[in-house]
Design an enzyme around this catalytic site. Sequence first.
Site, PDB file in Angstrom:
ATOM      1  N   GLY A   1      27.864  30.300   4.619  1.00  0.00           N
ATOM      2  CA  GLY A   1      28.683  30.672   3.479  1.00  0.00           C
ATOM      3  C   GLY A   1      29.087  29.463   2.652  1.00  0.00           C
ATOM      4  O   GLY A   1      28.366  28.462   2.559  1.00  0.00           O
ATOM      5  N   SER A   2      30.291  29.518   2.107  1.00  0.00           N
ATOM      6  CA  SER A   2      30.699  28.533   1.108  1.00  0.00           C
ATOM      7  C   SER A   2      30.919  27.124   1.645  1.00  0.00           C
ATOM      8  O   SER A   2      31.032  26.184   0.861  1.00  0.00           O
ATOM      9  CB  SER A   2      31.979  29.012   0.411  1.00  0.00           C
ATOM     10  OG  SER A   2      31.716  30.172  -0.349  1.00  0.00           O
ATOM     11  N   THR A   3      31.008  26.941   2.964  1.00  0.00           N
ATOM     12  CA  THR A   3      31.092  25.564   3.471  1.00  0.00           C
ATOM     13  C   THR A   3      29.846  24.773   3.085  1.00  0.00           C
ATOM     14  O   THR A   3      29.885  23.542   3.011  1.00  0.00           O
ATOM     15  CB  THR A   3      31.245  25.557   5.004  1.00  0.00           C
ATOM     16  OG1 THR A   3      30.199  26.338   5.599  1.00  0.00           O
ATOM     17  CG2 THR A   3      32.587  26.128   5.415  1.00  0.00           C
TER      18      THR A   3
END
Length: 664
Positions: A293-295
């Site tokens: 995801g956004s990491t």
Amino acid sequence: MRPRQTNYSSWLRVRLVALGVFFLVVFLALVARAVDLQLFERQRLRDIAERESIRQVDLSPRRGIIFDRNHEELAVSIDTDSIYANPLGIADPARHARLLAPVLGQPAGELAKRLGAERAFVWLARRVSPEVAEKTRQLGLDEIYILREPKRIYPYSDLACHVLGFSGLDARGLEGLERSQDQILRGQAKSLTSVRDALGRTIHLTPEALLNPPEGNHLILTLDKQIQYATERYLAEAVTKHRAKAGQAIVMSPQTGEILAMASTPAFNPNAFDKYAKDAYRNRAITDLYEPGSTFKAFVAAAALASHRVSLSQTFDCEHGQWRIGGRIIHDTHPYGMLRLAEIVKVSSNIGAAKVAQAIGAEGMYAMLRNFGFGQPTGVDLPGEARGVLRPARTWRPVEMANIAFGQGVSVTAIQMVQAFAAVANGGVMMRPHVIQAVLDKHHQVVRETRPQMVRRVMSQDEARELTRMLMSVTEDGGTGTLARVGPFAVAGKTGTAQKVNPGGGYSKTDYMSSFIGFAPAEDPKAVVMVLLDTPRGQYYGGVVAGPAFSRIARVALSEMGVFEMAAQGQPNAPQAKGPAQFAQSPPPARPASLAQARQALAQGATPDLGGLSLRQVLRLAADAHCPVTAQGWGRVVRQSPTPGAKLSPGGLSVQLAPTHGGA
């Protein structure tokens, strides 16, 4: 008269000849039988004699100790009682079985079958409690014996269970470090040989085999027990609070690659591993793949800085929350207009990250992601590490590259993410993660030490510094990770909320992998911490469900490392834990109790003075005296019940331990 005498003489000669022939035949038969016994039946008869008079019992080796970085014992071996029998000498197996069944807690029929076997040795019960051993002795049954065997004990139950693993009844490592380091930890195996004399008495020919067989080598881990405990506790609380299926958390030193804590839920108790499903043994932090995801946007920003194709002042149109590419629509959680690279990271815009990746190009993105270690194992010294999935850039279509920019279509492990973030925290230098600090021999002298190992430089120091500033904005007002703050220190990190892939294809609308990963203090990083929750219910945004757990774990880690204390004193560097060489010369506590006096007191039925003893020493004393013991805490004994000198109670000993830094 003459003929009659002649007939008598002839008859006498016949009888003598017949008698001679008879004795000759008997003699030849005896010789033939002797030859047969000596030449043809010799080995079979010897085997029968040895089977009935000589017994050999294989004794389990004593495994070495596993210590944490501060030399607290995480896995030890203590002597316990095991019960075996010689069925060949038992005249009435049914009677023996009937008497033993209630003591051993086993069916009489099963015991009778083993006791009636045509063998000189059978195990009846392994590593039993002192009470069971004593009751067996009191039965006074023939050909039933008790010997001492080392038993693997994990004093703190499920603490670091997935890292440590466990060993089986034969003292062989089965999971975790116990398995991967079995050759190091496993001691020398021995056999006890005994014979039975004409009166049926047992004589041990190798009694030294019963006397503390040599231990294997010992391990010092990089884990810190206090940090490990806090990590497990706060991870479990987050999993429970948000009703998640499972969770993972890692704490690592970015400068050395030392893993200070590694936790997975659900946990298991290695002292009773057979009561858990095998799935519980899995160290999810290194075996389980997930879409980050956004990491992953942190590495898009890293690629942008390294490519020099994106300037810090350049803006990207985030299309007010919806952008069509390759026949699909990409959404943002909130509608945004024009954003710079740092703002894209701060507010976690999917559209912005996809457009930045588009500006970099597939080959540039792929090269940077490989450089950060994705799609390849980290080389951590733990078994079962997965490689992750990062397909070659030539297979990326525009929509797939956009998805990868916000962490879809790529699979990673938690340890890969921690290693990559640690490289940013370490000024662009990637270190190999490791959990084994040193190997010690039986005299606690260093045999092998793990030195910090640089993997490569993944970005310049200036680029790492700029990326750190972007990640710091995530925990500032307006960012997605404000709940991950660790005041008074600045935190650099990134939230992640990734949709899980449905088994039949496509992405779930209800199931997420929620995470926060970051490092603190941002200006002088001492610890990288990651928290990941699998399928939380209700709230599912990474900053909301994983951020608070990150904050609590990081606060404990920095406290244990002395960062708060150093900051209060205005000193830049935190004190370091002891190295393995210091361990070899570690001084004992100021007032250790006398082991000899403790044994003497127990033999007299009195409570010994246990002050200053380690848990391992207490467990061995109690096992030798067949005395039950309960323990709370870790370290060395600071309180005990009953008090020294009092009459030993039937309930045994109760001790409270507290951390110290003395030798083991």
